[in-house]
Design a protein around this motif. Structure first.
Motif, PDB file in Angstrom:
ATOM      1  N   TYR A   1      47.581  30.191  39.992  1.00 59.99           N
ATOM      2  CA  TYR A   1      46.413  31.002  40.316  1.00 59.99           C
ATOM      3  C   TYR A   1      45.381  30.235  41.138  1.00 59.99           C
ATOM      4  CZ  TYR A   1      47.327  35.121  37.360  1.00 59.99           C
ATOM      5  OH  TYR A   1      47.832  36.272  36.821  1.00 59.99           O
ATOM      6  N   ALA A   2      45.081  29.014  40.740  1.00 62.23           N
ATOM      7  CA  ALA A   2      44.000  28.250  41.368  1.00 62.23           C
ATOM      8  C   ALA A   2      44.400  26.783  41.557  1.00 62.23           C
ATOM      9  CB  ALA A   2      42.732  28.353  40.524  1.00 62.23           C
ATOM     10  N   PRO A   3      45.295  26.517  42.519  1.00 64.15           N
ATOM     11  CA  PRO A   3      45.747  25.139  42.725  1.00 64.15           C
ATOM     12  C   PRO A   3      44.632  24.196  43.193  1.00 64.15           C
ATOM     13  CG  PRO A   3      46.576  26.580  44.465  1.00 64.15           C
ATOM     14  CD  PRO A   3      45.931  27.456  43.434  1.00 64.15           C
ATOM     15  N   GLU A   4      43.531  24.760  43.673  1.00 60.94           N
ATOM     16  CA  GLU A   4      42.404  23.924  44.087  1.00 60.94           C
ATOM     17  C   GLU A   4      41.653  23.372  42.881  1.00 60.94           C
ATOM     18  OE1 GLU A   4      42.948  27.429  46.918  1.00 60.94           O
ATOM     19  OE2 GLU A   4      42.770  27.161  44.765  1.00 60.94           O
ATOM     20  N   VAL A   5      41.839  24.010  41.711  1.00 53.70           N
ATOM     21  CA  VAL A   5      41.100  23.639  40.508  1.00 53.70           C
ATOM     22  C   VAL A   5      41.992  22.983  39.459  1.00 53.70           C
ATOM     23  CG1 VAL A   5      39.684  24.542  38.598  1.00 53.70           C
ATOM     24  CG2 VAL A   5      39.438  25.500  40.897  1.00 53.70           C
TER      25      VAL A   5
ATOM     26  N   PRO B   1      34.200  31.057  45.316  1.00 49.29           N
ATOM     27  CA  PRO B   1      35.354  31.782  45.864  1.00 49.29           C
ATOM     28  C   PRO B   1      36.576  31.787  44.937  1.00 49.29           C
ATOM     29  CG  PRO B   1      34.467  30.242  47.483  1.00 49.29           C
ATOM     30  CD  PRO B   1      33.784  29.955  46.185  1.00 49.29           C
ATOM     31  N   LEU B   2      36.603  30.887  43.958  1.00 50.83           N
ATOM     32  CA  LEU B   2      37.759  30.773  43.063  1.00 50.83           C
ATOM     33  C   LEU B   2      37.487  31.326  41.668  1.00 50.83           C
ATOM     34  CD1 LEU B   2      38.911  27.198  44.089  1.00 50.83           C
ATOM     35  CD2 LEU B   2      39.808  29.389  44.879  1.00 50.83           C
ATOM     36  N   LEU B   3      36.322  31.934  41.459  1.00 55.69           N
ATOM     37  CA  LEU B   3      35.971  32.418  40.128  1.00 55.69           C
ATOM     38  C   LEU B   3      37.017  33.379  39.577  1.00 55.69           C
ATOM     39  CD1 LEU B   3      34.132  32.646  37.691  1.00 55.69           C
ATOM     40  CD2 LEU B   3      32.841  34.405  38.924  1.00 55.69           C
ATOM     41  N   THR B   4      37.430  34.360  40.347  1.00 59.12           N
ATOM     42  CA  THR B   4      38.421  35.337  39.871  1.00 59.12           C
ATOM     43  C   THR B   4      39.727  34.649  39.499  1.00 59.12           C
ATOM     44  OG1 THR B   4      37.426  37.094  41.175  1.00 59.12           O
ATOM     45  CG2 THR B   4      39.701  37.430  40.468  1.00 59.12           C
ATOM     46  N   ASP B   5      40.173  33.704  40.316  1.00 64.01           N
ATOM     47  CA  ASP B   5      41.428  32.993  40.042  1.00 64.01           C
ATOM     48  C   ASP B   5      41.320  32.146  38.776  1.00 64.01           C
ATOM     49  OD1 ASP B   5      42.575  34.088  42.327  1.00 64.01           O
ATOM     50  OD2 ASP B   5      42.020  32.369  43.574  1.00 64.01           O
ATOM     51  N   VAL B   6      40.184  31.509  38.574  1.00 68.88           N
ATOM     52  CA  VAL B   6      39.984  30.685  37.380  1.00 68.88           C
ATOM     53  C   VAL B   6      39.930  31.571  36.130  1.00 68.88           C
ATOM     54  CG1 VAL B   6      38.374  29.139  36.202  1.00 68.88           C
ATOM     55  CG2 VAL B   6      38.912  28.765  38.615  1.00 68.88           C
TER      56      VAL B   6
END
Length: 101
Positions: A32-36, A67-72
């Protein structure tokens, strides 16, 4: 280095952490969130710092980029180990995850 706007709830910045004791290593969070999130060689998920380094200390947190809130949040909801915790920075109250009020 670019500055990303951080996610907020009610004006408070959000941070996320993973309880590795409960992590099942499914890797849904990293999908979902590979940046996090990232899986380490031990098969468990960890959050990444601003420099993309894995934060491996117990209870380590990282800020949630807007920008990543939904993915997190989706990661926290879909995690089979129920080990992802999203909380307000100001008072440490969990807003998404297994202990959310």
């Amino acid at each position: 280095m670019t500055v990303q706007q951080e996610a907020e709830v009610g004006g408070d910045a959000l941070e996320v952490w993973i309880d590795q004791d409960l992590c099942t290593g499914d890797g849904i969070c990293a999908q979902y969130a590979p940046e996090v999130f990232e899986l380490d060689i031990d098969g468990l998920a960890y959050v990444k710092g601003a420099d993309e380094a894995l934060l491996q200390d117990a209870g380590a947190t990282t800020r949630v980029p807007l920008p990543l809130l939904t993915d997190v949040v989706d990661s926290a909801r879909e995690c089979p180990g129920e080990c992802i915790h999203v909380r307000r920075v100001s008072d440490k109250v969990e807003v998404y995850g297994p202990d959310a009020e």
